[in-house]
Design an enzyme around this catalytic site. Structure first.
Site, mmCIF file in Angstrom:
data_model
loop_
_atom_site.group_PDB
_atom_site.id
_atom_site.type_symbol
_atom_site.label_atom_id
_atom_site.label_comp_id
_atom_site.label_asym_id
_atom_site.label_seq_id
_atom_site.Cartn_x
_atom_site.Cartn_y
_atom_site.Cartn_z
ATOM 1 N N ARG A 156 -49.697 -8.910 56.767
ATOM 2 C CA ARG A 156 -48.755 -7.760 55.925
ATOM 3 C C ARG A 156 -48.300 -6.769 56.374
ATOM 4 O O ARG A 156 -48.362 -5.622 55.725
ATOM 5 C CB ARG A 156 -49.941 -7.698 54.664
ATOM 6 C CG ARG A 156 -49.925 -8.907 53.750
ATOM 7 C CD ARG A 156 -50.477 -8.226 52.437
ATOM 8 N NE ARG A 156 -50.870 -9.439 51.423
ATOM 9 C CZ ARG A 156 -50.142 -10.107 50.781
ATOM 10 N NH1 ARG A 156 -48.740 -9.662 50.592
ATOM 11 N NH2 ARG A 156 -50.316 -11.165 50.075
ATOM 12 N N ARG A 194 -46.002 -3.078 51.145
ATOM 13 C CA ARG A 194 -46.090 -2.090 50.511
ATOM 14 C C ARG A 194 -46.497 -0.729 50.839
ATOM 15 O O ARG A 194 -46.309 0.231 50.193
ATOM 16 C CB ARG A 194 -47.044 -2.522 49.229
ATOM 17 C CG ARG A 194 -46.463 -3.348 48.147
ATOM 18 C CD ARG A 194 -47.341 -3.848 47.071
ATOM 19 N NE ARG A 194 -48.542 -4.346 47.662
ATOM 20 C CZ ARG A 194 -49.560 -4.876 47.044
ATOM 21 N NH1 ARG A 194 -49.625 -4.560 45.617
ATOM 22 N NH2 ARG A 194 -50.607 -5.473 47.457
ATOM 23 N N ARG A 239 -38.166 -1.816 47.098
ATOM 24 C CA ARG A 239 -38.810 -2.262 46.121
ATOM 25 C C ARG A 239 -38.792 -1.711 44.743
ATOM 26 O O ARG A 239 -38.537 -2.145 43.610
ATOM 27 C CB ARG A 239 -40.370 -2.090 46.496
ATOM 28 C CG ARG A 239 -41.305 -3.230 45.880
ATOM 29 C CD ARG A 239 -41.167 -4.792 45.711
ATOM 30 N NE ARG A 239 -41.826 -5.194 44.572
ATOM 31 C CZ ARG A 239 -41.725 -5.022 43.477
ATOM 32 N NH1 ARG A 239 -40.708 -4.481 42.896
ATOM 33 N NH2 ARG A 239 -42.568 -5.349 42.427
ATOM 34 N N ASP A 264 -43.714 -15.201 50.988
ATOM 35 C CA ASP A 264 -45.049 -15.481 50.488
ATOM 36 C C ASP A 264 -45.465 -16.866 50.337
ATOM 37 O O ASP A 264 -44.583 -17.674 50.414
ATOM 38 C CB ASP A 264 -44.713 -14.940 48.974
ATOM 39 C CG ASP A 264 -46.172 -14.811 48.202
ATOM 40 O OD1 ASP A 264 -46.566 -13.443 47.872
ATOM 41 O OD2 ASP A 264 -46.545 -15.672 47.759
ATOM 42 N N TYR A 280 -54.339 -22.352 43.751
ATOM 43 C CA TYR A 280 -53.205 -21.483 42.956
ATOM 44 C C TYR A 280 -52.558 -22.498 42.171
ATOM 45 O O TYR A 280 -52.266 -22.052 40.804
ATOM 46 C CB TYR A 280 -52.364 -20.876 43.971
ATOM 47 C CG TYR A 280 -52.361 -19.375 44.071
ATOM 48 C CD1 TYR A 280 -52.957 -18.903 44.939
ATOM 49 C CD2 TYR A 280 -52.001 -18.759 42.785
ATOM 50 C CE1 TYR A 280 -53.327 -17.630 44.820
ATOM 51 C CE2 TYR A 280 -51.932 -17.345 42.874
ATOM 52 C CZ TYR A 280 -52.765 -16.672 43.840
ATOM 53 O OH TYR A 280 -52.802 -15.259 43.771
#
Lengths: 342, 342
Positions: A22, A26, A35, A70, A146
């Site tokens: 990652r 963010r 974003r 992702d 998931y």
């Protein structure tokens, strides 16, 4: 050629390579600025933006880039729908509820369903020919859980009850996902990715016996399928400290371990530097520690790696959003400084 | 005397003892009938009700009872407030936010703050003199992380940043919680509890290095303090498969392991049957499997225990709410049948 690729093949390098799971995300102001303009799915699906985000960590001095994507993206062309809900994480619109749902599941042509990812791979390679680019995908178990739970889960109740009660349906689900994952990673490498990492982020919910019986054979087939690609294959999992020796049966160049193990002990259980390269394993939370404490923790990981060829410095899981980018840059510098061959 | 107590001391028994974490709880219709009338905190604080709930699993044929209580109860007399929010789990009204909050924290007289628990212990012992009663408490780390996070947590960010940035405040917090936990368990034993279990349910979030430095010394002090009680001491943790050998330094009779390890391998890493008894380790989700699959899983655990004295059959964590009580009863019967000395 490249510190990162050499280390994957356990060749000596001038310094220990370092990158971060990652690393494009963010915690970066440049990412947050993007974003603010686009929702996450748009960013993921627009190659111009995804290329830009993938390249952001260059400024940190890392030794490899990882595709901005992702692990759940393949669930969209599989027909499950995917939304990112702020504060709740990814949710599926149509999770798998019945054995019939699983029977209907079909692999899809990668270029059709995930062409935008391949476009991003090509864009990154064109923009940055020098730093190796890592492609990636979710591991079959992690995707399956998931797809069954419909989102994050605490106990993996739907997943495990399917595994127990309908082993044939489970097997079919894992076969479809293994097929999709293999084709997806092959396509990424054909588009230019120079290594691939398979993320088994949730498989630590299982018992070793369940893992050996219902997961490992699929992973073995997956990595065999990727052998002719002639790029390093990395298997990442968390919560699997109880059965690291079982991972020896995977035909991979690199095993990436989480922070819940001592790196030297984990490496020994995996067969040691004679057998496989190791990636890891700083606790992502250490990046939120005071500078001196962070430095100690970095040196502790390096000390346990012992300077042996085949160590790739990384975290034990992804960078957390509250991380200060300066701390990330410091880690890169410290790893290089501490290991630079004199 | 008792299968359970004998096994804790690694003495031969006529059959392997079995009990279940959370054996008194939401999966039972009798429990749910009570819960329909009272909120959880009322049930916990009313000895008549808590005694009744503690005794419910007798009907399942278990070899020990465990007090119906909650590991977070001591946080109430510590001044943090506690609410159980349906669907969200326990939440604190005033979590610890600053180093000053920690400096102000003080141990409290157990009889005053938690007298109702001791009353429950006495009530259970009077009602059921034959089955041993296990008292319990949360481990200092697990209590500390709840006190800091204010509820459940995914990354334990507040906890770990305190550990990194304010080691003295962390040490004080752990000392207060160790003191409270020791006094609480002593009081339970004085009231009649015949064994004690310390639940370190969240400590698997740490790295082995952090565990060794910031948690283990407090656990060592805690268990030393409990040595004169002359009852078996059980340490339970989850997610600690990476550092089981470090648990050898704890002065306890029993180590309870989660389902993420093979029981035989875990036992060997803990020093083997010559050194310590082991408790576990069926995946709680196996209770939701079809009957035949469940039986296989039970036999797999027993096979790994190898019939050696010092195995107490249990789950790797608590029973889940969707469990069918008949499945629990079957496990008890299978464990006894399979291990009964002829």
């Amino acid at each position: 050629m490249s510190r990162f690729l050499d280390a994957c093949y356990r060749r000596p390098t001038d310094a220990t390579p370092v990158w971060f799971m990652r690393q494009a995300g963010r915690y970066q102001p440049e990412y947050r600025a993007l974003r603010a303009k686009y929702d996450l799915l748009t960013m993921l699906r627009t190659p111009e933006i995804a290329v830009q985000v993938t390249l952001l960590p260059k400024a940190l001095g890392v030794d490899a880039l990882i595709l901005f994507a992702d692990i759940l993206l393949p669930l969209v062309p599989l027909g499950l729908g995917l939304r990112f809900v702020p504060g709740k994480g990814p949710l599926l619109e149509r999770s798998l509820r019945t054995v019939d749902d699983i029977a209907r599941l079909q692999p899809f042509p990668i270029e059709e369903g995930l062409g935008f990812v391949l476009e991003t791979v090509r864009g990154v390679r064109a923009a940055e020919p020098d730093l190796p680019l890592i492609g990636f995908a979710g591991a079959p178990f992690t995707l399956a859980s998931y797809a069954l739970e419909g989102g994050g889960s605490r106990h993996y109740q739907r997943t495990k009850t399917l595994m127990y009660a309908h082993p044939d349906a489970w097997d079919r689900l894992m076969r479809v996902l293994t097929e999709v994952t293999a084709a997806y990673l092959q396509a990424q490498v054909q588009a230019g990715a120079q290594a691939v990492q398979v993320f088994d982020s949730w498989v630590g919910a299982l018992s070793p016996a369940m893992y050996r019986r219902a997961v490992l054979p699929h992973l073995q087939r997956l990595f065999s399928r990727l052998a002719d690609l002639r790029v390093p294959r990395i298997y990442f999992s968390t919560g699997t400290a109880g059965w690291l020796p079982d991972l020896r049966s995977l035909d991979v160049e690199v095993i990436s371990v989480d922070w819940r193990v001592d790196l030297d002990r984990a490496w020994a259980q995996l067969g040691g530097p004679e057998r496989v390269a190791i990636q890891g394993n700083l606790d992502p939370l250490a990046l939120l520690a005071p500078r001196d404490v962070l430095r100690e923790q970095v040196h502790e990981v390096l000390r346990r790696a012992g300077g042996r060829p085949g160590h790739i410095f990384n975290l034990g899981h992804g960078i957390l959003p509250d991380t200060d980018p300066d701390q990330v840059r410091r880690v890169v510098d410290w790893v290089h400084e501490a290991t630079l061959a004199v």
